[in-house]
Design a protein around this motif. Sequence first.
Motif, PDB file in Angstrom:
ATOM      1  N   ASN A 140       1.160  -1.266  -0.191  1.00  0.00           N
ATOM      2  CA  ASN A 140      -0.365   0.249   0.058  1.00  0.00           C
ATOM      3  C   ASN A 140       0.468   0.960   0.150  1.00  0.00           C
ATOM      4  O   ASN A 140       0.573   2.121   0.242  1.00  0.00           O
ATOM      5  CB  ASN A 140      -0.771  -0.115   1.140  1.00  0.00           C
ATOM      6  CG  ASN A 140      -2.214  -0.655   1.340  1.00  0.00           C
ATOM      7  OD1 ASN A 140      -3.011  -0.641   0.721  1.00  0.00           O
ATOM      8  ND2 ASN A 140      -2.186  -2.221   1.963  1.00  0.00           N
ATOM      9  N   LYS A 141       2.200   1.162  -0.316  1.00  0.00           N
ATOM     10  CA  LYS A 141       3.004   2.423  -0.146  1.00  0.00           C
ATOM     11  C   LYS A 141       2.334   3.155  -1.446  1.00  0.00           C
ATOM     12  O   LYS A 141       2.505   4.761  -0.744  1.00  0.00           O
ATOM     13  CB  LYS A 141       4.610   1.983  -0.694  1.00  0.00           C
ATOM     14  CG  LYS A 141       5.346   1.740   1.130  1.00  0.00           C
ATOM     15  CD  LYS A 141       6.347   1.485   0.262  1.00  0.00           C
ATOM     16  CE  LYS A 141       7.116   0.779  -0.764  1.00  0.00           C
ATOM     17  NZ  LYS A 141       8.598   0.435  -0.869  1.00  0.00           N
ATOM     18  N   LYS A 143      -0.341   4.765  -2.038  1.00  0.00           N
ATOM     19  CA  LYS A 143      -1.107   5.207  -2.212  1.00  0.00           C
ATOM     20  C   LYS A 143      -1.404   5.868  -1.137  1.00  0.00           C
ATOM     21  O   LYS A 143      -2.153   7.223  -0.925  1.00  0.00           O
ATOM     22  CB  LYS A 143      -2.720   4.106  -1.812  1.00  0.00           C
ATOM     23  CG  LYS A 143      -2.519   3.591  -0.751  1.00  0.00           C
ATOM     24  CD  LYS A 143      -4.110   2.477  -1.146  1.00  0.00           C
ATOM     25  CE  LYS A 143      -4.243   2.233  -0.086  1.00  0.00           C
ATOM     26  NZ  LYS A 143      -5.985   1.053   0.360  1.00  0.00           N
ATOM     27  N   ASN A 144      -0.028   6.391  -0.012  1.00  0.00           N
ATOM     28  CA  ASN A 144      -0.006   6.473   1.440  1.00  0.00           C
ATOM     29  C   ASN A 144       0.927   8.080   0.864  1.00  0.00           C
ATOM     30  O   ASN A 144       1.666   8.472   1.794  1.00  0.00           O
ATOM     31  CB  ASN A 144       0.778   5.864   2.197  1.00  0.00           C
ATOM     32  CG  ASN A 144      -0.897   4.433   2.731  1.00  0.00           C
ATOM     33  OD1 ASN A 144      -1.610   5.318   2.807  1.00  0.00           O
ATOM     34  ND2 ASN A 144      -0.593   3.202   3.107  1.00  0.00           N
ATOM     35  N   TYR A 253       8.697   6.184   2.831  1.00  0.00           N
ATOM     36  CA  TYR A 253       7.917   4.910   2.202  1.00  0.00           C
ATOM     37  C   TYR A 253       8.956   5.174   0.919  1.00  0.00           C
ATOM     38  O   TYR A 253       8.838   4.244  -0.396  1.00  0.00           O
ATOM     39  CB  TYR A 253       7.032   6.035   1.579  1.00  0.00           C
ATOM     40  CG  TYR A 253       6.273   5.934   2.545  1.00  0.00           C
ATOM     41  CD1 TYR A 253       5.332   4.706   2.717  1.00  0.00           C
ATOM     42  CD2 TYR A 253       5.558   7.042   3.305  1.00  0.00           C
ATOM     43  CE1 TYR A 253       4.563   4.605   3.588  1.00  0.00           C
ATOM     44  CE2 TYR A 253       4.012   7.114   3.613  1.00  0.00           C
ATOM     45  CZ  TYR A 253       3.790   5.499   3.774  1.00  0.00           C
ATOM     46  OH  TYR A 253       2.988   5.827   4.912  1.00  0.00           O
ATOM     47  N   ASN A 317      -5.585   1.251   5.136  1.00  0.00           N
ATOM     48  CA  ASN A 317      -4.416   2.170   4.734  1.00  0.00           C
ATOM     49  C   ASN A 317      -3.708   1.595   4.726  1.00  0.00           C
ATOM     50  O   ASN A 317      -2.084   1.623   4.187  1.00  0.00           O
ATOM     51  CB  ASN A 317      -4.643   3.311   4.675  1.00  0.00           C
ATOM     52  CG  ASN A 317      -5.743   3.954   4.577  1.00  0.00           C
ATOM     53  OD1 ASN A 317      -6.204   3.843   2.802  1.00  0.00           O
ATOM     54  ND2 ASN A 317      -6.488   4.622   5.120  1.00  0.00           N
ATOM     55  N   ALA A 319      -0.673   2.241   6.444  1.00  0.00           N
ATOM     56  CA  ALA A 319      -0.204   3.899   6.157  1.00  0.00           C
ATOM     57  C   ALA A 319       0.754   4.213   7.963  1.00  0.00           C
ATOM     58  O   ALA A 319       0.511   3.549   8.831  1.00  0.00           O
ATOM     59  CB  ALA A 319      -1.109   4.929   6.093  1.00  0.00           C
ATOM     60  N   ARG A 352      -6.415  10.200   4.884  1.00  0.00           N
ATOM     61  CA  ARG A 352      -4.629   9.773   4.998  1.00  0.00           C
ATOM     62  C   ARG A 352      -3.778  10.265   5.738  1.00  0.00           C
ATOM     63  O   ARG A 352      -4.827  11.290   6.449  1.00  0.00           O
ATOM     64  CB  ARG A 352      -4.446   9.869   3.958  1.00  0.00           C
ATOM     65  CG  ARG A 352      -5.496   8.666   2.241  1.00  0.00           C
ATOM     66  CD  ARG A 352      -4.953   7.711   2.492  1.00  0.00           C
ATOM     67  NE  ARG A 352      -5.750   6.866   1.402  1.00  0.00           N
ATOM     68  CZ  ARG A 352      -5.462   6.482   0.257  1.00  0.00           C
ATOM     69  NH1 ARG A 352      -4.369   7.369  -0.123  1.00  0.00           N
ATOM     70  NH2 ARG A 352      -6.387   6.123  -0.968  1.00  0.00           N
ATOM     71  N   TYR A 353      -2.358   9.913   5.497  1.00  0.00           N
ATOM     72  CA  TYR A 353      -1.995  10.076   7.096  1.00  0.00           C
ATOM     73  C   TYR A 353      -1.036  11.051   5.845  1.00  0.00           C
ATOM     74  O   TYR A 353      -0.300  10.527   5.153  1.00  0.00           O
ATOM     75  CB  TYR A 353      -1.161   9.201   7.312  1.00  0.00           C
ATOM     76  CG  TYR A 353      -1.980   8.796   8.710  1.00  0.00           C
ATOM     77  CD1 TYR A 353      -1.722   9.484   9.988  1.00  0.00           C
ATOM     78  CD2 TYR A 353      -2.837   8.065   8.506  1.00  0.00           C
ATOM     79  CE1 TYR A 353      -2.408   9.244  11.221  1.00  0.00           C
ATOM     80  CE2 TYR A 353      -3.985   7.262   9.699  1.00  0.00           C
ATOM     81  CZ  TYR A 353      -3.679   8.070  10.856  1.00  0.00           C
ATOM     82  OH  TYR A 353      -4.679   7.343  12.000  1.00  0.00           O
TER      83      TYR A 353
END
Length: 852
Positions: A140-141, A143-144, A253, A317, A319, A352-353
């Motif tokens: 999921n990297k 999208k974060n 990320y 997520n 995240a 999101r963060y």
Amino acid sequence: MCYKGYFKYLLVALLLFTAVTAVNAQNTIVTGFVTDAATKQPLSYVTVSFPGTTTGINTDSKGRYTLSTSNRSYTKLQVSFVGYKTSIIDITPGKEQTVNVKLQPDNTELDAVLIRRGKKKKYSNKDNPAVELIRKVIANKEKNRPEAYNYVEYKGYERLNFSFINVSENFSDKKFFRRYKFLLDNRDTTTVPGKNLLPVYLNEKVYQYYYSKNPERKKTTVLGEKGVNFGSFLDSEGIGVYFKHLYQNVDIYANSTVLVTNEFLSPISDAAPSSYKFFITDTIVVDNNKVVELSFTPRNTNDQLFEGSIYITLDGNYAVQKADLTINRKINLNWVKSMHIMLDFARNTDGRYYLSRSNTMADFGMSKNKKGGLFGQRLATFNNYVTNVPRPDTTYQGTQEITSDAVKHRSDDFWAQQRQDTLTGPQSKVYANIDSLGRMKSFRRTVDIASLFLFGYKQIGPFDLGPANAFYSFNPVEGFRLRVGGRTNVEFSKRVLLEGYTAYGFKDQRWKYFLSGTFSLNNSSIFRFPQHYIKVGVQRDTRIPGQELLFLREDNFLLSFKRGNNDKYLYNDNYRIDYLKEFSNHFSIGVGLRKWTQEPAGSLYFDNSINGLANRVHDLTTSEATLTLRYAPHEEFYQGKVYRKSFINKYPIITLNYTKGFKNVFRGEYDYNDISLNIYKHVFMKKLGEADIWIDGGNTFGQVPYPLLTIHRANQTFAYDPISYNLMNFLEFVSDHYASINVDQHFKGLLFNRIPLLKKLKWREVASVKSLWGGIRDENNPDLHPSLYEFPKESNGAPITYALGSKPYVEGSVGIENIFKVLRVDLVRRFNYLDHANIADWGIRTRIQFIF
């Protein structure tokens, strides 16, 4: 002493004791060890925290911890570790106490992993819930990351500060340092508990950042920048660029990040599961969201990896909500005693963060065991985060970073409003203190003397005398050579640089000289990027054909010592005009005009044959126009007054040179075209270390004598040079077409770190290989065209200069670097063309270098 005196001191002691007790009473400090209840062995990376909070810490390699808080509502301590039962212990608020914890192994089955009492299960990725979680984070990297949005903008604030650590408080009482008492007494004891910091450098910047995804464009508008000013004696801006390079942005990320010029693999990189061990150490609730604390440690403590913990959201997520990273103390890294990176992420309106705060702190010093040294901190905060709100195209167009002199002169009110993080009391005094320091004659005198020893220049008002290491040298042609010269400095002008020297050889009894003037064509200093200037110069001096060393001047005293025979020199007369224009994207254009006269010196000669009769040529004159195109994307460098030092990054540097020779123009004797291409790239190779790679190629079109061909870089000094052929003699090979590849590999202790003695010495392995292909076409072969200059020969007729044949010239080396942290020693081997006269098959070369 009277009783009143005793009473006075007793009262002061009582007040101090009361004050210290009152301060300590405000804090809860818990220390202790965590061990396995069955094996009595210490447990590393155990999470010790106050339940229901994010305040916690991991035990070190010996199972030790220290946890403190000023919140007196915390009455319990929680100790948790995967495979063990969580322990909750009562503590007394507001007191310093020791709590040793013995964790009981959990004998129940956890996610199909059976933990047996008293037997430690070998770590495995298979069926490991921690590894399964990190794989979801990796998946999921993208999208974060902020780049997942079509548009992103935020306001950023950066602060970089450096301080001396634990400077003795008695310094300001010593006679020599009393005049600096205002600086030495400005101590910071709050930023890092247990350390006494003396701040000496501070730089701040506020900016607005814009990002557009399609097309991808980034733009930073600097709103304000403020930094200390050491005066003209020290380059404050150049020092700031260097410090910032050591503390690059840490993108959790990204697969890797570069800190202190070394690459570190991210704990959530694609290769993280094979490089790190992961443990689920806690689950907490933050802002009504469940977050998992995931601790990690390197599989191999010799690898350049992080250790610490990351907090992962369980909202789908996956995240990163927080990261706490440290550099493994066992890695082979110079000058860095410790480094700690803390990343905090805030929740955006869409759930999101985004990164809200990044704090990197490091201790630098000669030894990890000494208490003194240098403390550096880079703090970055981000707010006003806006996503998917498009702006007009003009917002994203233009240069990637916009700045001006106006932003460097913002008022105190501006900084009071725009500064996102408050300065400590000692930090707030740094600007005024350093400004006062720079005006003190005693400090200026001290720096002036230090500058002479370190950089070779002595400032005399608006003029710098030097460099000192070129005042005296010697060579076979000139004999003893004395030289004196210098350059103007910023006290003379920021937009005009005048430099020159005069030298005299006592053997050839000739004067040499150099004089140039550089004039800036923009409104900024001539020394600052992007440069835009015109330079006019004239020079008459000696030169060894083929010697182009990367680090040292030709007339440096140390280069007077050479191996073998090296009495073939040229007297060069150069008259030239150069124009340079750099662009903000690090593309530059250079255009030049030159009249160049070469006269052979020493045992070198220019001989040809005209109508079958031998002829000796006194000199060779050419008139040239040059074009240089250079592209160095994302290049960062330290800009000195007359030179630059580029910092390594992952991007190539591409340089294209074109030279056109004109016959019958200013007595030019030949028409020709010469083109060359050079590509340099620094390659990070993870566990294999790093490599510097140079790829060169060139071609000369037209019939010209050998001094106008490519005379390949040779090195007959005892210093190791990465771009020259260290066992090739001067003038040994010339080509009108060539290609080469040089690889200089740094293994960073890949093998030595596994040998106890060598690991303790922190030696590192290096190796290199250099290959050169080339040749001379028939039109430039003096054996076929006697009107061309014949290749030089020894007095006995033995050839000195050759054309490359069907096989390449190859040499290689193996060596050790980081000897005493500064010395590199290579054993160099030449593999072919061993039948040439007066060559060396083997050689030992050394080099002084300062590396992390």
